[in-house]
Scaffold this motif. Structure first.
Motif, PDB file in Angstrom:
ATOM      1  N   LYS A 176     -30.585  -5.258  15.730  1.00 30.96           N
ATOM      2  CA  LYS A 176     -29.563  -4.213  15.560  1.00 30.96           C
ATOM      3  C   LYS A 176     -29.326  -3.475  16.883  1.00 30.96           C
ATOM      4  O   LYS A 176     -28.182  -3.277  17.296  1.00 30.96           O
ATOM      5  N   LYS A 177     -30.409  -3.091  17.559  1.00 25.86           N
ATOM      6  CA  LYS A 177     -30.285  -2.377  18.831  1.00 25.86           C
ATOM      7  C   LYS A 177     -29.617  -3.249  19.888  1.00 25.86           C
ATOM      8  O   LYS A 177     -28.748  -2.783  20.639  1.00 25.86           O
ATOM      9  N   THR A 178     -30.005  -4.518  19.960  1.00 29.63           N
ATOM     10  CA  THR A 178     -29.421  -5.436  20.934  1.00 29.63           C
ATOM     11  C   THR A 178     -27.923  -5.575  20.702  1.00 29.63           C
ATOM     12  O   THR A 178     -27.122  -5.497  21.637  1.00 29.63           O
ATOM     13  N   ILE A 179     -27.538  -5.791  19.447  1.00 30.49           N
ATOM     14  CA  ILE A 179     -26.118  -5.951  19.126  1.00 30.49           C
ATOM     15  C   ILE A 179     -25.351  -4.679  19.452  1.00 30.49           C
ATOM     16  O   ILE A 179     -24.277  -4.729  20.062  1.00 30.49           O
ATOM     17  N   ASN A 180     -25.893  -3.524  19.075  1.00 30.20           N
ATOM     18  CA  ASN A 180     -25.197  -2.260  19.335  1.00 30.20           C
ATOM     19  C   ASN A 180     -25.043  -1.982  20.832  1.00 30.20           C
ATOM     20  O   ASN A 180     -24.082  -1.342  21.242  1.00 30.20           O
ATOM     21  N   ARG A 181     -25.971  -2.484  21.655  1.00 25.30           N
ATOM     22  CA  ARG A 181     -25.831  -2.344  23.110  1.00 25.30           C
ATOM     23  C   ARG A 181     -24.708  -3.236  23.635  1.00 25.30           C
ATOM     24  O   ARG A 181     -24.058  -2.910  24.625  1.00 25.30           O
ATOM     25  N   LYS A 182     -24.475  -4.389  23.005  1.00 26.41           N
ATOM     26  CA  LYS A 182     -23.466  -5.348  23.464  1.00 26.41           C
ATOM     27  C   LYS A 182     -22.051  -4.989  22.990  1.00 26.41           C
ATOM     28  O   LYS A 182     -21.073  -5.367  23.631  1.00 26.41           O
ATOM     29  N   ILE A 183     -21.939  -4.294  21.861  1.00 19.56           N
ATOM     30  CA  ILE A 183     -20.627  -4.045  21.245  1.00 19.56           C
ATOM     31  C   ILE A 183     -19.627  -3.357  22.178  1.00 19.56           C
ATOM     32  O   ILE A 183     -18.488  -3.818  22.287  1.00 19.56           O
ATOM     33  N   PRO A 184     -19.983  -2.264  22.885  1.00 21.71           N
ATOM     34  CA  PRO A 184     -18.967  -1.612  23.735  1.00 21.71           C
ATOM     35  C   PRO A 184     -18.357  -2.555  24.773  1.00 21.71           C
ATOM     36  O   PRO A 184     -17.145  -2.560  24.984  1.00 21.71           O
TER      37      PRO A 184
END
Length: 190
Positions: free
Chosen positions: A123-131
């Motif tokens: 979840k943290k990895t994906i949320n870092r990539k989203i922007p």
């Protein structure tokens, strides 16, 4: 030492016509686009074992009051999921939803602390990539597909063999509001 074979001068030099770009651009591009699948593999392995017998044919998320989250239509509007009047990608997420209740129950089980940690790391990895991904995409469905592709681009054989579960886990994260905008504090944050 003119004429020596050890010279780096002249048109026989390995650096004579080099434009400075000595790296294989495709390899660098692949590396930056891939998302490390380590934690996702742990989650998928665990879920596959648990999901084998647990899924009832028409079990859907609407059957579980415990899935506290923003209304999916509102979430899709906030996130600009897809083109107005189109429900294609929403239907893809709903197709995955037969697994969502079981995934939620598995993640909620106190015995699955290590699984929750791996899930949280994904979840943290994906949320870092989203922007970074959102800057290049018009619709959030494209962002979700890009995330799935980045896991698949890792070329990890276990991930490639479980492409459907990769999609299910990422769709679950979107649906349960662990990724994407949720319009405030109405969503589960677990």
């Amino acid at each position: 030492m003119t004429g020596s074979r050890n010279t780096t001068k002249g048109d026989h030099s390995p650096v004579y016509n080099n434009d400075g770009n000595v790296y294989n651009q495709n390899v660098i591009h692949m590396r930056s686009d891939a998302i490390n699948p380590y934690n996702l593999k742990k989650v998928i392995d665990f879920l596959e074992l648990e999901l084998e017998d647990d899924i009832e044919p028409n079990q859907g998320v609407e059957d579980d009051d415990g899935l506290k989250r923003i209304n999916i239509v509102a979430k899709n509007i906030i996130n600009n999921l897809e083109e107005e009047g189109c429900n294609d990608y929403n239907n893809v997420i709903i197709e995955s939803s037969i697994y969502f209740k079981t995934i939620k129950d598995i993640l909620s089980d106190p015995r699955n602390k290590k699984l929750r940690k791996s899930y949280s790391n994904i979840k943290k990895t994906i949320n870092r990539k989203i922007p970074e991904i959102k800057r290049e995409k018009e619709f959030f469905s494209e962002v979700i597909n890009d995330i799935i592709d980045r896991f698949l681009n890792s070329n990890d054989i276990e991930i490639l063999e479980n492409e459907e579960m990769v999609s299910v886990v990422v769709h679950f994260m979107y649906y349960i509001c662990h990724i994407g905008e949720n319009g405030g504090n109405n969503a589960e944050t677990g």
